[in-house]
Design an enzyme around this catalytic site. Structure first.
Site, PDB file in Angstrom:
ATOM      1  N   LYS A 113      11.166  15.043  57.108  1.00 42.36           N
ATOM      2  CA  LYS A 113      12.611  14.928  57.305  1.00 42.36           C
ATOM      3  C   LYS A 113      13.074  13.461  57.216  1.00 42.36           C
ATOM      4  O   LYS A 113      14.213  13.194  56.856  1.00 42.36           O
ATOM      5  CB  LYS A 113      13.018  15.516  58.652  1.00 42.36           C
TER       6      LYS A 113
HETATM    7  C1  LIG Z   1      11.402  21.108  58.648  1.00 42.70           C
HETATM    8  C2  LIG Z   1       9.967  21.296  58.389  1.00 42.70           C
HETATM    9  C3  LIG Z   1       9.499  22.291  57.530  1.00 42.70           C
HETATM   10  C4  LIG Z   1      10.433  23.292  56.869  1.00 42.70           C
HETATM   11  O1  LIG Z   1      11.310  22.699  55.954  1.00 42.70           O
HETATM   12  P1  LIG Z   1      12.644  23.451  55.510  1.00 42.70           P
HETATM   13  O2  LIG Z   1      13.415  22.470  54.752  1.00 42.70           O
HETATM   14  O3  LIG Z   1      13.324  23.875  56.790  1.00 42.70           O
HETATM   15  O4  LIG Z   1      12.234  24.647  54.709  1.00 42.70           O
HETATM   16  C5  LIG Z   1       8.152  22.355  57.280  1.00 42.70           C
HETATM   17  N1  LIG Z   1       7.282  21.515  57.873  1.00 42.70           N
HETATM   18  C6  LIG Z   1       7.699  20.553  58.716  1.00 42.70           C
HETATM   19  C7  LIG Z   1       6.693  19.678  59.353  1.00 42.70           C
HETATM   20  C8  LIG Z   1       9.048  20.401  58.994  1.00 42.70           C
HETATM   21  O5  LIG Z   1       9.446  19.435  59.820  1.00 42.70           O
END
Ligand SMILES: *Cc1c(COP(=O)(O)O)cnc(C)c1O
Length: 469
Positions: A113
């Protein structure tokens, strides 16, 4: 470039406008009115660029109302070695079985993120200063979005952050990361419920037009367009890293929850990046796997959402999914309105007649990984490659191995570092030392700031009012 809503009832907006928006007023999600096309000559030029140069080239195609010098400055300040650990920003490595891993998790909160949120923090500050505006971010997180947003926006001028998380559902490390921030503009709110309850509260506040206007409520959760566009960049970077010529194709395997990450992959593919397949990996919360296998989309309610050992994927309503379905339905906003009316009624919908297109035209396939699979995959990678992968990445590796075809190059997106999820790692491989980036020792012992509330929109509004008055 103009942005339109998937529900078709919002006047077109500019990039700067959608950057500060959550849901469109008509309840839809914003998307560019077309996807810029990248030809072979452009790919060739881009292949040799550094990450920030590539980010500039790609984002400038979408952010047409931000001056080039300013955008250049924003991406140069965002994608640095000091923030992301390496000059490459998203280095690609290869496991002994040939599966490639693109590291997206070397930012300040050790999860992918950060890739988008660090950009958004700088872009927000820029647009707010330019327009003399203030914004109060209300977000919902199952772990990683929240901390990434807080680390991107802490101490930034004209911004407050109100972050909802499901009480007791995040790992101790995730809690410590968010709740230890002492910046005055950061407000942690733990809701007695699940992630989807938090997300429903955010949507309810967004739908209260008066409250939203009075308190300048904005969002950075995964429906924010600025995040999606920043994520498009690492699909290009990963592709260039994994290939030597633009004749080669690459498939990406993406651990998925809200469909934000893989939605960016879909857009990269639509722009002309030579992506073979987009492999959606889910955990036990397999609403997306079910869709890609059967065409049925049946979002679950919170009682049917499992708490798993890959908690950032514990999502049963994939909020960005509407963006893909909009493209799949040939951008017919009327169809989206009726499909999502069926979602709202709790029924969901069935697109089995479109399934062939989903696979052949859009390249989507999927798979699912359970706790047992996750542990086994972490253990195998540890034994074969002497490295620890996090539980979400393990879900991706498991599914990639399962669906891989002869000769197919698969890049698995590494969405977090093992250090964030030590309990699951111990369960998988026993008592090992998990590498933790320097500076994060003793994080769990720092004092924490968080307010716990019942699952109630009114109570959350009261907290926001009290903080801003
Ligand atoms: C947010 C997240 C996901 C999922 O990603 P999306 O964009 O919600 O599909 C997978 N792995 C981790 C570690 C995350 O923080």
């Amino acid at each position: 470039m103009k942005y339109i809503s998937t529900r078709g009832a919002t006047a077109p907006k500019s990039f700067s406008e959608v950057l500060l928006m959550g849901l469109a007023p008509d309840g839809g999600l914003m998307l560019p009115d077309h996807y810029p096309q990248v030809d072979e000559a452009t790919l060739q030029k881009w292949r040799v660029l550094s990450y920030p140069e590539l980010a500039f080239e790609i984002i400038s195609l979408f952010a047409t109302d931000i001056q080039h010098d300013d955008l250049c400055d924003i991406v140069n300040r965002t994608y640095t070695e000091s923030v992301f650990g390496t000059v490459e920003i998203t280095p690609v490595r290869t496991l002994s079985d040939g599966i490639k891993i693109e590291a997206l998790s070397n930012g300040p909160t050790l999860a992918f993120k950060d890739m988008a949120m660090q950009f958004l923090g700088n872009a927000f500050e820029y647009v707010l200063a330019k327009e003399g505006r203030q914004i109060n971010i209300l977000g919902a997180t199952s772990g990683d979005t929240g901390s990434a947003a807080e680390y991107a926006l802490r101490g930034k001028k004209n911004v407050n952050v109100f972050m909802l998380s499901p009480e007791g559902k995040m790992s101790a490390f995730q809690r410590a990361q968010m709740f230890s921030l002492q910046d005055e503009n950061i407000h942690n709110i733990a809701v007695e419920g699940m992630f989807d309850d938090c997300q429903d509260i955010v949507k309810a506040v967004q739908n209260d037009v008066r409250f939203k206007a009075e308190y300048h409520i904005g969002t950075v959760n995964s429906i924010n367009w600025g995040r999606i566009v920043a994520q498009v960049v690492y699909y290009f970077a990963g592709y260039f890293n994994a290939t030597t010529s633009n004749e080669q194709k690459v498939s990406f395997c993406v651990p998925s929850g809200n469909f934000g990450n893989v939605c960016a992959g879909h857009i990269a593919r639509q722009m002309g990046l030579p992506v073979c397949r987009l492999i959606v990996a889910t955990n036990e919360n397999d609403v997306l796997d079910e869709f890609f296998k059967t065409g049925r989309y049946r979002p679950r309610n919170t009682e049917h959402t499992h708490v798993t050992s890959s908690p950032s994927m514990d999502i049963s309503k994939a909020s960005n999914f509407e963006r893909f379905v909009f493209d799949l339905m040939e951008r017919d906003a009327g169809k989206i309105q009726s499909l999502w009316a069926d979602v709202a009624s709790g029924e969901g919908f069935d697109l089995k007649d479109q399934l062939e297109q989903v696979r052949d035209k859009y390249g989507f396939v999927s798979g699912k990984s359970t706790h047992t699979d996750r542990l086994a995959t972490i253990r195998q990678v540890y034994e074969q490659d002497d490295e620890l992968i996090d539980p979400h990445t393990a879900d991706g590796v498991k599914v990639a191995r399962e669906v891989r075809e002869a000769g197919e190059t698969i890049v698995c997106l590494e969405t977090a570092l093992a250090a964030k999820f030590d309990q699951t790692i111990y369960e998988a491989v026993g008592d090992v030392t998990i590498p933790r980036p320097i500076g994060l020792g003793g994080l769990e012992d720092l004092p924490q700031r968080v307010e716990v509330v019942k699952n109630d929109v009114g109570l959350v509004k009261n907290i926001i009012r009290a903080a801003l008055e």
